[in-house]
Write a protein that holds these residues in place. Structure first.
Motif, short mmCIF file in Angstrom:
data_model
loop_
_atom_site.label_atom_id
_atom_site.label_comp_id
_atom_site.label_asym_id
_atom_site.label_seq_id
_atom_site.Cartn_x
_atom_site.Cartn_y
_atom_site.Cartn_z
N HIS A 76 46.67 57.13 34.56
CA HIS A 76 47.76 57.38 34.26
C HIS A 76 48.92 57.16 35.39
N LEU B 37 36.87 34.84 44.05
CA LEU B 37 37.74 35.50 43.26
C LEU B 37 38.98 35.11 43.36
N VAL B 38 39.69 34.87 44.50
CA VAL B 38 40.78 34.13 44.71
C VAL B 38 40.98 32.65 44.14
N ARG C 222 42.32 48.45 29.25
CA ARG C 222 42.56 49.80 29.05
C ARG C 222 43.11 49.81 27.53
N GLY C 223 44.10 48.97 27.47
CA GLY C 223 44.56 48.91 26.02
C GLY C 223 43.51 48.77 25.14
N GLY D 52 41.17 33.13 40.37
CA GLY D 52 42.51 33.54 40.02
C GLY D 52 43.29 32.24 39.86
N HIS D 53 43.11 31.46 40.99
CA HIS D 53 44.01 30.28 41.03
C HIS D 53 43.67 29.27 39.91
N LYS E 101 42.65 30.29 37.00
CA LYS E 101 43.15 31.02 35.83
C LYS E 101 44.61 30.70 35.86
N GLN E 102 45.49 30.96 37.00
CA GLN E 102 46.73 30.61 36.96
C GLN E 102 47.11 29.22 36.54
N HIS F 208 49.65 35.57 30.13
CA HIS F 208 48.40 36.20 31.02
C HIS F 208 48.45 37.43 30.34
N GLU G 16 47.14 43.00 50.35
CA GLU G 16 45.88 43.98 50.41
C GLU G 16 45.03 44.04 49.34
N LYS H 12 43.22 41.70 31.24
CA LYS H 12 44.17 42.64 31.62
C LYS H 12 44.32 43.50 30.45
N ASP I 210 43.06 38.31 42.95
CA ASP I 210 43.13 37.09 42.53
C ASP I 210 44.32 36.16 42.68
N PRO J 175 43.73 58.24 27.44
CA PRO J 175 45.16 58.52 27.62
C PRO J 175 45.93 58.33 26.30
N SER K 159 49.28 49.82 50.54
CA SER K 159 48.92 50.36 49.07
C SER K 159 48.75 51.75 48.83
N LYS L 168 35.02 37.27 47.64
CA LYS L 168 36.59 37.43 47.58
C LYS L 168 37.26 36.09 47.49
N PHE M 225 51.56 53.80 46.68
CA PHE M 225 50.85 54.55 45.43
C PHE M 225 50.60 55.97 45.57
#
Lengths: 761, 184
Positions: free
Chosen positions: B106, A722-723, A54-55, A726-727, A729-730, A45, B152, A51, B156, A127, A335, A719, A339
């Motif tokens: 970051h 999306l779920v 960014r990289g 996601g399933h 994809k999984q 994955h 929250e 995913k 996915d 970055p 969250s 939403k 975070f």
């Protein structure tokens, strides 16, 4: 697992299975992660494009085409550059459009100074280590750049210059930054939530300074410069026999100090109070030009209110917007705790320990709340009724207490005014003068503790507990104000009937009298805050630090209770707002008081109090401050508006003497405007305009509600989708990794069998 | 001030100004701070590589539960040792002028302890234990919290947070920006 090299050698001879791995090799050429994948298919994955955003971005930037990538970013970020990018095609005339589209897009290939510079500015957001950034910058600079021509060049130069000037300006402004180091140390020791309180105090200080500047420029300064006949300040037009000197009450035995704190005597007839300002237009030495002070006075006071309202609304709205985005329920509570839980600005060990504890408490409280919610859901009907019953009782008790406080204040006020007219002794007088103020302040200090005690019976969730006790305290403070208004009003009404009164002890100029009351209240409040913070509470803190007795600790230990301190300053601000009309210079007093309050509160926070165990989030406390401030703004402006329209200004003094009400001056002013303006404004007031207007507004409201509902529905659907995705994809990933695993096993088996075959042969 | 100024050429300063969120003056100020961590070493070579233990003496980093991780993320050699340029990068990201997206980027790398470009359950667990410090939550409580966070934020439903999902949270949390700030 066997090594990769070994496998490669054998897999050459395989059939289509090999094509599968070839496919990976091709789509991710030279990707080291393919090795990882072959060793551990579970990491599949991480190879997904989503995913890799960014990289991927950094990798792409390292290759030469980062320019195009940057451009897509820029389109999203700044509106300015969007305008530029659309500006190109628009310049091309329509007949040439085909040609333009057929030509290679030069602007994408070669940059000019401006885009090069913008790209350099974008590098800083990447970055990557500094060395790489430097390389990128050098690369951009080394590429051939088109020089901008003509107007573009001028625009570009101007923009660079402007940026430069702005940077300089910001640098210098930072030097002027008031209380910067204090703020920093508070932030470092107590976190952002407490800091927001001090920013709020600073905000109020600035607001008052601004209001003062307005008043000073348009009301006070003209009076000082242009008003020359000061000896006819107060006189009654219809009582001709008395000279002006008889109007001042008891000037003979006045005590300078008492005058200073009561705003009486000499102070009464200064710029501080309403009574000093002239009702006549002030004339310049040039003939025919004059400055209409009453109009200026009224407009400036109104302007001050508008400015305050806008400032508060603006601050509240930005907070509100954030809360709205953040809100949508309490979706991101955990969250943001996890975070954003740590204030990176915390810089000392003690504060850090507390911060750990606070975060721990908050997380634990979250878990607790969830348990509590389960409990609430499982409450039996009997328990529910019990709780409702106790809540009803507590609420009536709170109402009774509030009413009782109002009564006490009113009685004290009446009692003291009665006694005031009977005694002659100066110090007894002083006592009665300040009795109401002290009563109000005393109640403000004691009753909240009672509320805190009562709320324990109501079994609210911690957050709602905080809110409820805050709202009750706000109403306590404001009820005191209401009583003050009422008693002032009854008093003013008495004297008003008498018209232009000349009695020694009754207020000659009721506006000045009201101003004096506010002035006294402000001073008392301030003095009590100083005394309580610097003496009583610091003694308590000393006790708490050095005595190990539990009982003493309970009474002596203090936490920095943010809502209470916020109320303190909001109350002061309410008084200032209310007093502006009656005592214009009160805004200066307010500014000075807030200046010192900052230090007093800092003392309370840093010396007296132990850090609070409750987390105050910056956003939450900010919107709380503004909410309370707006309520109190209403409480200050409504009575003032009422007094504008319904009370007759005193006939002896002030800018509005002789008018039926303050408002009638404004009406008179309106009458003097051109006819067309008057008719336009009258038309705006008629039903012919109002009803269509309301209809349109209602329709708009309906439309937006409908859109809002539709959007909400859409969000929900998306939403879910999306779920689902996601399933899916999984599922696919699982299938794929299983497949690869089987592949490997198969290969292994073949290898083993071949090895065995080799051995056999 | 004068002495530090001589350690940089004008071009270097211009580079730093263009490539960070600082002005030249702030760059010099940052260098002073960096120098204070190891005066003789940095005095000798302005871009000396300081070991992580030295960098962690910077007050904000020393108390930060993620201090070591921050050093690792910003270190150009990936081992936590930082040169001045790495330090400058770090301060630039945490400065007030840096936009939310940069901070989020970051922060994600800092929180992604195992470096798999996803915030999984193990990352979250690590974050929470680091946040609470000496006060230990029970495993059950930590699990409840992680469950809630995932509920929250995990759009996915794959059991871990990708960067897109993380950015989604930070966009909506107004406290995030103010929390991730170190004043120079």
């Amino acid at each position: 697992m066997s090594g990769g090299g070994n496998r490669k050698k054998t897999s050459r001879s395989e059939g289509w299975e090999e094509a599968g791995s070839e496919f990976y090799q091709e789509s991710y050429p030279g990707d080291p992660e393919i090795e990882v994948l072959q060793r551990d298919p579970k990491h599949l994955h991480t190879l997904l494009p989503s995913k890799q955003t960014r990289g991927g971005a950094t990798i792409r930037l390292k290759t030469n085409d980062y320019r195009t990538n940057n451009r897509t970013i820029r389109k999203h970020t700044t509106t300015r550059s969007r305008r530029e990018s659309t500006g190109g095609p628009r310049r091309a005339s329509i007949p040439g459009e085909v040609q333009v589209s057929m030509l290679p897009d030069l602007s994408e290939m070669r940059s000019n100074e401006q885009t090069a510079w913008e790209d350099i500015m974008l590098i800083k957001s990447l970055p990557v280590p500094m060395a790489e950034k430097k390389e990128m910058k050098a690369k951009i600079l080394n590429e051939p750049n088109l020089r901008l021509q003509g107007y573009e060049q001028f625009k570009w130069k101007r923009r660079k210059m402007w940026d430069h000037v702005k940077a300089r300006l910001v640098e210098h402004l930072q030097k002027l930054n008031l209380w910067g180091s204090s703020m920093r140390s508070i932030e470092g020791n107590y976190g952002v939530g407490i800091l927001s309180y001090f920013i709020f105090v600073k905000w109020l200080f600035m607001l008052n300074l601004f209001i003062f500047a307005l008043i000073f420029a348009f009301v006070v300064l003209p009076t000082i410069l242009l008003d020359t006949n000061t000896n006819k300040r107060a006189y009654c037009p219809n009582v001709t026999s008395t000279g002006p000197e008889q109007l001042q009450f008891l000037p003979n035995e006045s005590n300078k100090f008492l005058d200073l704190i009561q705003g009486t005597g000499v102070l009464e007839h200064t710029l501080l109070f309403y009574g000093y300002y002239s009702s006549e237009p002030l004339s310049y030495s040039i003939k025919g030009w004059y400055y209409n002070l009453p109009v200026a006075y009224l407009l400036i006071v109104i302007l001050c209110f508008v400015v305050s309202a806008f400032a508060a609304l603006n601050a509240a709205a930005s907070g509100f917007k954030e809360r709205l985005i953040e809100g949508q329920g309490q979706f991101y509570h955990y969250s943001s705790l996890v975070f954003g839980g740590w204030d990176f600005c915390v810089r000392n060990r003690r504060a850090a320990d507390i911060k750990h504890k606070v975060v721990y408490n908050e997380l634990k409280a979250g878990v607790e709340t969830q348990r509590l919610e389960d409990e609430i859901r499982n409450r039996t009907a009997h328990e529910k009724y019990k709780i409702y019953f106790s809540r009803a009782i507590v609420n009536t008790a709170v109402l009774a207490i509030l009413g009782g406080c109002g009564c006490v204040i009113y009685l004290v006020f009446r009692f003291s005014t009665e006694r005031l007219s009977q005694t002659e002794d100066t110090y007894e007088n002083l006592f009665y003068e300040f009795l109401p103020s002290f009563t109000i302040v005393g109640l403000n200090m004691t009753v909240p503790h009672l509320f805190k005690f009562l709320i324990g019976f109501e079994k609210y969730k911690p957050l709602s507990e905080l809110k409820f006790s805050l709202i009750r305290t706000v109403f306590l403070r404001l009820s005191a104000l209401i009583v003050l208004y009422a008693s002032l009003w009854s008093k003013v009404n008495d004297s008003q009937i008498k018209g232009c009164s000349l009695y020694n002890k009754t207020p000659v100029c009721w506006e000045s009298y009201v101003g004096q009351q506010i002035y006294k209240l402000l001073l008392t409040d301030f003095a009590i805050q100083v005394v309580v913070t610097l003496i009583i509470n610091s003694l308590r803190a000393l006790l708490a630090r050095h005595v190990e007795n539990k009982c003493v600790k309970f009474f002596a230990e203090q936490h920095f209770d943010l809502p209470k301190h916020a109320l303190d300053v909001v109350y002061t601000q309410t008084l200032i707002w209310f007093g502006i009309f009656y005592a214009p210079l009160i805004s200066l007093m307010g500014a000075i008081m807030f200046f010192f309050l900052f230090y007093i509160k800092r003392f309370a926070c840093t010396v007296n109090c132990r850090p609070s165990p409750i987390v105050y989030r910056a956003s939450r406390s900010n919107s709380l401050f503004m909410f309370v401030l707006l309520i109190s703004f209403a409480f200050a402006s409504i009575p003032l508006g009422f007094s504008f329209s319904d009370l007759t200004p005193s006939k002896a003094c002030g800018p509005f003497k002789g008018e039926a009400s303050v408002w009638s001056l404004a009406v008179g002013l309106f009458r003097r405007t051109p006819d067309w303006l008057q008719s336009v404004i009258f038309f705006l007031g008629t039903a012919g305009f109002a009803i269509p207007c309301i209809v349109v507004l209602v329709l708009l409201l309906y439309y937006y509600t409908a859109v809002n509902l539709a959007n909400k529905q859409l969000v929900r659907v998306l939403k879910n989708q999306l779920v689902l995705e996601g399933h899916d994809k999984q599922f696919l990933l699982d299938r794929l990794s299983l497949f690869i695993k089987q592949e490997q096993q198969k290969r292994l088996r073949i290898e083993q069998s071949r090895d065995a075959g080799d051995h056999r042969s | 001030m004068g002495q530090t100024k001589s350690q940089f050429t004008d071009e270097e300063l211009q580079d730093y100004q263009d490539l960070t969120y600082f002005t030249k003056k702030e760059v010099l100020y940052a260098h002073n701070k960096f120098k204070a961590l190891a005066p003789e070493k940095v005095g000798h070579n302005k871009n000396a590589k300081l070991p992580m233990t030295k960098i962690l003496q910077y007050p904000e980093l020393s108390v930060n539960p993620f201090g070591e991780r921050i050093c690792e993320v910003f270190s150009s050699s990936r081992d936590g040792d930082c040169t001045f340029e790495d330090f400058l990068d770090m301060m630039s990201v945490f400065s007030e002028a840096a936009p939310k997206s940069v901070k989020a980027e970051h922060a994600f790398r800092i929180y992604d302890f195992d470096g798999d470009d996803m915030l999984g359950v193990s990352d979250l667990k690590k974050i929470i234990t680091k946040l609470t410090g000496d006060h230990k939550l029970t495993d059950a409580e930590v699990n409840i919290i992680i469950e809630n966070v995932l509920e929250e934020a995990d759009m996915d439903d794959d059991g871990s947070l990708s960067f897109a999902e993380f950015e989604h949270i930070t966009d909506r949390s107004s406290d995030f920006l103010s929390a991730l700030r170190i004043r120079l």
